[in-house]
Write a protein that holds these residues in place. Structure first.
Motif, PDB file in Angstrom:
ATOM      1  N   GLU A  27      37.889  48.551  24.286  1.00 41.90           N
ATOM      2  CA  GLU A  27      37.890  47.126  24.579  1.00 41.90           C
ATOM      3  C   GLU A  27      39.296  46.548  24.463  1.00 41.90           C
ATOM      4  OE1 GLU A  27      35.410  45.729  25.831  1.00 41.90           O
ATOM      5  OE2 GLU A  27      33.777  47.103  25.360  1.00 41.90           O
ATOM      6  N   HIS A  28      39.524  45.450  25.169  1.00 37.71           N
ATOM      7  CA  HIS A  28      40.830  44.795  25.112  1.00 37.71           C
ATOM      8  C   HIS A  28      41.169  44.418  23.667  1.00 37.71           C
ATOM      9  CE1 HIS A  28      44.194  42.176  25.713  1.00 37.71           C
ATOM     10  NE2 HIS A  28      43.528  41.164  25.193  1.00 37.71           N
ATOM     11  N   GLY A  29      42.379  44.766  23.252  1.00 33.74           N
ATOM     12  CA  GLY A  29      42.862  44.420  21.925  1.00 33.74           C
ATOM     13  C   GLY A  29      42.531  45.429  20.856  1.00 33.74           C
ATOM     14  N   GLN A  30      41.770  46.469  21.175  1.00 31.80           N
ATOM     15  CA  GLN A  30      41.448  47.494  20.189  1.00 31.80           C
ATOM     16  C   GLN A  30      42.597  48.486  20.035  1.00 31.80           C
ATOM     17  OE1 GLN A  30      37.680  49.369  21.357  1.00 31.80           O
ATOM     18  NE2 GLN A  30      36.765  48.587  19.472  1.00 31.80           N
ATOM     19  N   LEU A  31      42.741  49.031  18.832  1.00 32.65           N
ATOM     20  CA  LEU A  31      43.633  50.158  18.599  1.00 32.65           C
ATOM     21  C   LEU A  31      42.737  51.367  18.315  1.00 32.65           C
ATOM     22  CD1 LEU A  31      46.859  50.253  16.405  1.00 32.65           C
ATOM     23  CD2 LEU A  31      45.369  52.224  16.718  1.00 32.65           C
ATOM     24  N   VAL A  32      42.758  52.313  19.236  1.00 34.14           N
ATOM     25  CA  VAL A  32      41.912  53.500  19.164  1.00 34.14           C
ATOM     26  C   VAL A  32      42.782  54.721  18.921  1.00 34.14           C
ATOM     27  CG1 VAL A  32      40.347  55.001  20.445  1.00 34.14           C
ATOM     28  CG2 VAL A  32      40.113  52.521  20.607  1.00 34.14           C
ATOM     29  N   CYS A  33      42.434  55.512  17.912  1.00 32.48           N
ATOM     30  CA  CYS A  33      43.156  56.749  17.618  1.00 32.48           C
ATOM     31  C   CYS A  33      42.376  57.942  18.157  1.00 32.48           C
ATOM     32  CB  CYS A  33      43.354  56.924  16.119  1.00 32.48           C
ATOM     33  SG  CYS A  33      44.819  56.121  15.482  1.00 32.48           S
ATOM     34  N   LEU A  34      43.062  58.793  18.935  1.00 31.97           N
ATOM     35  CA  LEU A  34      42.538  60.097  19.314  1.00 31.97           C
ATOM     36  C   LEU A  34      43.030  61.077  18.265  1.00 31.97           C
ATOM     37  CD1 LEU A  34      43.245  60.099  23.174  1.00 31.97           C
ATOM     38  CD2 LEU A  34      41.285  59.147  21.936  1.00 31.97           C
ATOM     39  N   LEU A  35      42.109  61.606  17.478  1.00 30.96           N
ATOM     40  CA  LEU A  35      42.455  62.398  16.301  1.00 30.96           C
ATOM     41  C   LEU A  35      41.898  63.803  16.423  1.00 30.96           C
ATOM     42  CD1 LEU A  35      43.495  62.502  13.290  1.00 30.96           C
ATOM     43  CD2 LEU A  35      41.208  61.735  12.639  1.00 30.96           C
ATOM     44  N   ILE A 180      53.101  49.712  12.355  1.00 32.53           N
ATOM     45  CA  ILE A 180      52.415  49.784  13.646  1.00 32.53           C
ATOM     46  C   ILE A 180      51.189  48.883  13.643  1.00 32.53           C
ATOM     47  CG2 ILE A 180      50.999  51.313  15.099  1.00 32.53           C
ATOM     48  CD1 ILE A 180      53.066  53.517  14.524  1.00 32.53           C
ATOM     49  N   ARG A 181      50.439  48.899  12.545  1.00 32.72           N
ATOM     50  CA  ARG A 181      49.258  48.039  12.466  1.00 32.72           C
ATOM     51  C   ARG A 181      49.653  46.565  12.462  1.00 32.72           C
ATOM     52  NH1 ARG A 181      43.893  48.168  13.844  1.00 32.72           N
ATOM     53  NH2 ARG A 181      43.783  45.912  13.987  1.00 32.72           N
ATOM     54  N   ARG A 182      50.738  46.235  11.749  1.00 29.15           N
ATOM     55  CA  ARG A 182      51.193  44.841  11.709  1.00 29.15           C
ATOM     56  C   ARG A 182      51.584  44.345  13.096  1.00 29.15           C
ATOM     57  NH1 ARG A 182      55.824  41.922  11.528  1.00 29.15           N
ATOM     58  NH2 ARG A 182      57.140  43.774  11.708  1.00 29.15           N
ATOM     59  N   TYR A 187      50.393  41.341  18.356  1.00 28.43           N
ATOM     60  CA  TYR A 187      50.365  41.268  19.820  1.00 28.43           C
ATOM     61  C   TYR A 187      49.002  41.576  20.438  1.00 28.43           C
ATOM     62  CZ  TYR A 187      55.398  40.665  19.891  1.00 28.43           C
ATOM     63  OH  TYR A 187      56.660  40.147  19.722  1.00 28.43           O
ATOM     64  N   ARG A 188      48.160  42.340  19.721  1.00 29.93           N
ATOM     65  CA  ARG A 188      46.806  42.666  20.168  1.00 29.93           C
ATOM     66  C   ARG A 188      46.771  43.328  21.548  1.00 29.93           C
ATOM     67  NH1 ARG A 188      43.934  43.262  15.956  1.00 29.93           N
ATOM     68  NH2 ARG A 188      42.175  43.444  17.387  1.00 29.93           N
ATOM     69  N   TYR A 189      47.725  44.201  21.831  1.00 26.65           N
ATOM     70  CA  TYR A 189      47.640  45.007  23.046  1.00 26.65           C
ATOM     71  C   TYR A 189      46.560  46.062  22.870  1.00 26.65           C
ATOM     72  CZ  TYR A 189      52.220  43.052  24.255  1.00 26.65           C
ATOM     73  OH  TYR A 189      53.250  42.207  24.542  1.00 26.65           O
ATOM     74  N   THR A 190      45.923  46.432  23.959  1.00 29.58           N
ATOM     75  CA  THR A 190      45.009  47.571  23.938  1.00 29.58           C
ATOM     76  C   THR A 190      45.855  48.819  23.695  1.00 29.58           C
ATOM     77  OG1 THR A 190      43.574  46.452  25.513  1.00 29.58           O
ATOM     78  CG2 THR A 190      43.253  48.826  25.234  1.00 29.58           C
ATOM     79  N   THR A 191      45.554  49.550  22.625  1.00 32.46           N
ATOM     80  CA  THR A 191      46.429  50.635  22.188  1.00 32.46           C
ATOM     81  C   THR A 191      45.655  51.926  22.026  1.00 32.46           C
ATOM     82  OG1 THR A 191      47.844  49.048  21.012  1.00 32.46           O
ATOM     83  CG2 THR A 191      48.055  51.376  20.399  1.00 32.46           C
ATOM     84  N   VAL A 192      46.216  53.015  22.564  1.00 34.12           N
ATOM     85  CA  VAL A 192      45.662  54.353  22.377  1.00 34.12           C
ATOM     86  C   VAL A 192      46.716  55.174  21.643  1.00 34.12           C
ATOM     87  CG1 VAL A 192      44.594  56.365  23.449  1.00 34.12           C
ATOM     88  CG2 VAL A 192      44.404  54.115  24.555  1.00 34.12           C
ATOM     89  N   ALA A 205      43.741  52.484  12.799  1.00 35.94           N
ATOM     90  CA  ALA A 205      42.766  52.384  13.892  1.00 35.94           C
ATOM     91  C   ALA A 205      41.651  51.380  13.642  1.00 35.94           C
ATOM     92  CB  ALA A 205      42.154  53.757  14.163  1.00 35.94           C
ATOM     93  N   ASP A 206      41.206  50.747  14.727  1.00 39.74           N
ATOM     94  CA  ASP A 206      39.930  50.040  14.743  1.00 39.74           C
ATOM     95  C   ASP A 206      38.801  51.041  14.974  1.00 39.74           C
ATOM     96  OD1 ASP A 206      41.023  47.354  14.604  1.00 39.74           O
ATOM     97  OD2 ASP A 206      41.687  47.652  16.667  1.00 39.74           O
ATOM     98  N   LEU A 207      39.102  52.044  15.796  1.00 36.77           N
ATOM     99  CA  LEU A 207      38.115  53.044  16.193  1.00 36.77           C
ATOM    100  C   LEU A 207      38.802  54.400  16.224  1.00 36.77           C
ATOM    101  CD1 LEU A 207      35.091  52.837  17.239  1.00 36.77           C
ATOM    102  CD2 LEU A 207      36.040  53.031  19.535  1.00 36.77           C
TER     103      LEU A 207
END
Length: 357
Positions: A27-35, A180-182, A187-192, A205-207
């Motif tokens: 979703e827009h504004g989420q920070l998602v980590c591929l782990l 990075i989280r701060r 800015y709330r960019y969609t982040t992968v 991560a949010d997710l």
């Protein structure tokens, strides 16, 4: 701004499968980590999102616009995305300010707009005092902040980070996780964000998307992934769990090494083989048999290591299973000692898929 969606995404190199049937909505504004570990498909997935490689199957969409499919792939420059690599890729002959403003200048923005955006991002990234320095005059953490500022200043729809902290020492990595989280919260960019470091994923991560053999093994919030692992692979990779194999006695009990343990996580069927996840720090190591004996397994200590703030023990159960225990530093038990391990019911989680890694 729109969501990023992967639909049945796959990438093959001949007979080798790098990514297989990955479906994910960010979703827009989420920070998602591929782990995941090396070779799990996380970086290939990121490069597919960036447009550096074309998918063998499936699609990548931003909003309702298809950016990648086997039929057509929009090139990286046609996507409103910024990517940060393991190497910071800063221009050595440019100052911090010139590096950060580079993306704005090649977009031919007017001077006043460039100066305003540059001033704002330098302030947010705490780089004002370093604006006139060159990359060679900066520490690793400072260079990483410059790289982040350069990527963010162009206001991308999506920010992609590929192991951005791997070149930093331990203390700097810890500092930059929070940085990075701060910046993301600002800015709330969609982040992968791709990483093999579970602490980075848990902090930022949010997710979290845990990947294994090119597939998504489990998806959830950091708390869900940690507290409710669904497979032995996830339990081992996140938090260093012990995996114990036993036989279900009924819907909520498992026999392991002659002991009857209360298990949570999922309903069991009597007679089935069950894999239990038990985290090292949740086990209480006792040097005398407890009076109640609930969820207690007898063992012999085979190894003990003093780590300063804790001790790390390995003990062997009656069925020869090795189990690791983390204790406070004042719990000193010698190898060969007989011990009793109390495992709280809430910490004994029955996993799906038996004992598969």
């Amino acid at each position: 701004m729109a969501a990023v969606e992967l639909k049945g995404l796959g990438k093959r190199y001949g007979a080798a499968v790098a990514v297989e049937h990955v479906s994910l909505r960010i979703e827009h504004g989420q920070l998602v980590c591929l782990l995941g570990p090396s070779g799990c498909g996380k970086t290939t997935t990121l490069r597919l999102i960036a447009g550096f490689i074309e998918p063998s199957e499936g699609e990548i969409l931003v909003g309702d616009k298809v950016l990648s499919s086997p039929a057509r792939t929009v090139p990286p420059e046609g996507r409103n995305m910024s990517m940060i690599f393991q190497s910071y890729a800063l221009w050595p002959h440019m100052t911090v300010a010139e590096n950060v403003a580079y993306g704005l200048r090649i977009r031919k923005m007017d001077r006043a707009t460039v100066e305003a955006k540059l001033k704002a991002i330098l302030s947010t990234a705490r780089l004002e005092a370093l604006a006139d320095r060159y990359p060679g005059e900066l520490s690793g953490g400072q260079q990483q902040r410059v790289s982040l500022a350069r990527a963010m200043v162009v206001e991308p729809e999506t920010l992609l980070l590929d192991e951005p902290l791997s070149n930093l020492d331990t203390n700097l990595r810890e500092e930059m996780r929070f940085e990075i989280r701060r910046l993301h919260d600002r800015y709330r960019y969609t982040t992968v964000y791709v990483t093999h470091d579970q602490a980075e994923a848990m902090t930022t991560a949010d997710l979290i998307v845990v990947m294994n053999h090119g597939r998504i093994e489990q998806l959830g919030t950091p708390l869900e992934i940690y507290d409710q692992p669904r497979s032995a692979f996830v339990a081992r990779f996140i938090g260093g769990s012990n995996i114990l194999t036993g036989q279900a006695l009924d819907a909520g009990h498992v026999e392991i090494a002659g002991a009857r343990l209360v298990a949570e996580g999922r309903p069991l069927k009597a007679g089935e083989t069950v894999a239990l996840s038990v985290r090292q720090h949740e086990i209480d190591l006792l040097t005398a048999p407890p009076t109640d004996g609930v969820n207690v397994v007898k063992a012999i200590v085979s190894r003990g290591v003093f780590l300063g703030s804790s001790r790390d023990y390995t003990a062997v159960l009656g069925d020869k299973t090795e189990i690791r225990i983390t204790t406070p530093p004042d719990r000193n038990v010698m190898p060969g000692a007989e011990v009793w391990l109390r495992m709280p019911a809430r910490g004994c989680r029955a996993l799906m898929g038996g004992n598969e890694a």
